[in-house]
Design an enzyme around this catalytic site. Structure first.
Site, mmCIF file in Angstrom:
data_model
loop_
_atom_site.group_PDB
_atom_site.id
_atom_site.type_symbol
_atom_site.label_atom_id
_atom_site.label_comp_id
_atom_site.label_asym_id
_atom_site.label_seq_id
_atom_site.Cartn_x
_atom_site.Cartn_y
_atom_site.Cartn_z
ATOM 1 N N TYR A 206 20.320 69.540 37.156
ATOM 2 C CA TYR A 206 20.580 69.445 38.593
ATOM 3 C C TYR A 206 21.970 68.868 38.814
ATOM 4 O O TYR A 206 22.637 68.413 37.871
ATOM 5 C CB TYR A 206 19.506 68.620 39.313
ATOM 6 N N THR A 274 27.225 66.609 37.122
ATOM 7 C CA THR A 274 26.168 67.359 36.457
ATOM 8 C C THR A 274 25.120 66.410 35.896
ATOM 9 O O THR A 274 25.411 65.271 35.543
ATOM 10 C CB THR A 274 26.722 68.209 35.305
ATOM 11 N N GLU A 275 23.889 66.897 35.792
ATOM 12 C CA GLU A 275 22.796 66.147 35.160
ATOM 13 C C GLU A 275 21.997 67.121 34.295
ATOM 14 O O GLU A 275 21.235 67.943 34.802
ATOM 15 C CB GLU A 275 21.894 65.492 36.208
ATOM 16 N N VAL A 276 22.202 67.019 32.993
ATOM 17 C CA VAL A 276 21.491 67.835 32.019
ATOM 18 C C VAL A 276 20.244 67.082 31.564
ATOM 19 O O VAL A 276 20.245 65.848 31.499
ATOM 20 C CB VAL A 276 22.417 68.141 30.818
#
Length: 305
Positions: A206, A274-276
């Site tokens: 997300y 970003t959020e991986v």
């Protein structure tokens, strides 16, 4: 039914940490990987194709950590600037390696179009210890403000200051991991003397946008590109991700400047965090890195279109 959450093993519930508790926490931190082998050696391999800038040094006895950024070899003062930052939270591995992979495989695609500044590992002490904080138990990603308490943030701010008003796009690379709920957020609650309330961990990728500069078309373009290589996190049953309402699928927003986040470092028009999610049973390190690279490329392509 009421569930009692276990207390964090350091400190007294409800009482903020003092020097003794921070010292106890620090004594538990051990080096688990090498900044030199993983990051500095990679930067040396990139030196023939990039200008390498040492923008600071962290002295955390007995260790010292030089801080490096990669800059476009063909820098032009008439072009805008793109900033890529990774490893602000040192434990978020794909942020570091995704930034390096982009610099190696794709930076040349933007030569003559935009100036690149890539700071792949902002927090090397935390990178080696797979942690979120620096040795003072300070979170660099809440410290991008005047008189910053985090040397990691202060050094990056000095690097970017002369370019701040020329930055068109900034991509800050992060991860949300299972240890956010099992270690880091409980530690944060203990440090601050507050109750830990779990939020859950989103199952997928997300973005966090700037609520004061939303740029929804830009955020959606990044999400669309990443969706080709990674799962986009669905909202929870309340329509939220980590406690925040979704704006569009895969996107939440924070007031990044007011919170002192790295994403608020510049006056860039296009900004995203970003959020991986690396802890999915189906995710591999290669896929996580690829998601970060896809996000960077999509952000640059949108900004230049």
């Amino acid at each position: 039914m009421t569930t009692t959450l276990p207390s964090y093993p350091i400190g007294t519930p409800g009482v903020p940490w003092g020097p003794a508790e921070i010292g106890a926490w620090l004594s538990r931190q051990t080096r688990r990987r090498s900044y030199r082998a993983d990051v500095l050696d990679a930067i040396e391999r990139l030196r023939p194709r990039h200008d390498v800038v040492e923008y600071g040094r962290l002295d955390y006895p007995p260790d010292g950590y030089p801080l490096y950024a990669l800059r476009s070899r063909d820098w032009r003062d008439d072009l805008p600037v793109a900033l890529v930052t990774g490893g602000v939270h040192g434990y978020e591995t794909s942020g570091v390696h995704g930034a390096l992979q982009f610099a190696e495989d794709h930076a040349a695609d933007y030569a003559g179009r935009i100036n690149l500044v890539v700071a792949p590992c902002v927090s090397p002490w935390a990178y080696e210890r797979i942690h979120r904080w620096n040795p003072q138990a300070v979170d660099p990603n809440r410290s991008f403000r005047e008189d910053s308490p985090a040397p990691e943030a202060a050094a990056l701010m000095r690097l970017v200051a002369p370019l701040r008003d020329r930055v068109l796009v900034h991509v800050d690379l992060h991860e949300t991991t299972d240890t956010d709920e099992s270690e880091f957020r409980p530690a944060l609650a203990a440090r601050d003397g507050v109750e830990f309330v779990p939020d859950g961990v989103p199952d997928g990728f997300y973005l966090v946008g700037d609520s004061e500069n939303p740029q929804l078309e830009f955020q959606q373009a990044v999400l669309a590109a990443v969706a080709r290589v990674a799962r986009i996190a669905p909202a929870d049953d309340e329509g939220r991700l980590i406690g925040s309402p979704i704006v569009v699928p895969g996107l939440i927003q924070y007031p990044v400047k007011r919170l002192g986040l790295c994403a608020g470092l510049t006056g860039a028009r296009y900004v995203t965090t970003t959020e991986v999610y690396p802890d999915s049973p189906s995710a591999t390190p290669e896929q996580c890195n690829a998601a970060q690279v896809a996000a960077i490329r999509a952000a640059l392509d949108f900004a230049l279109a």
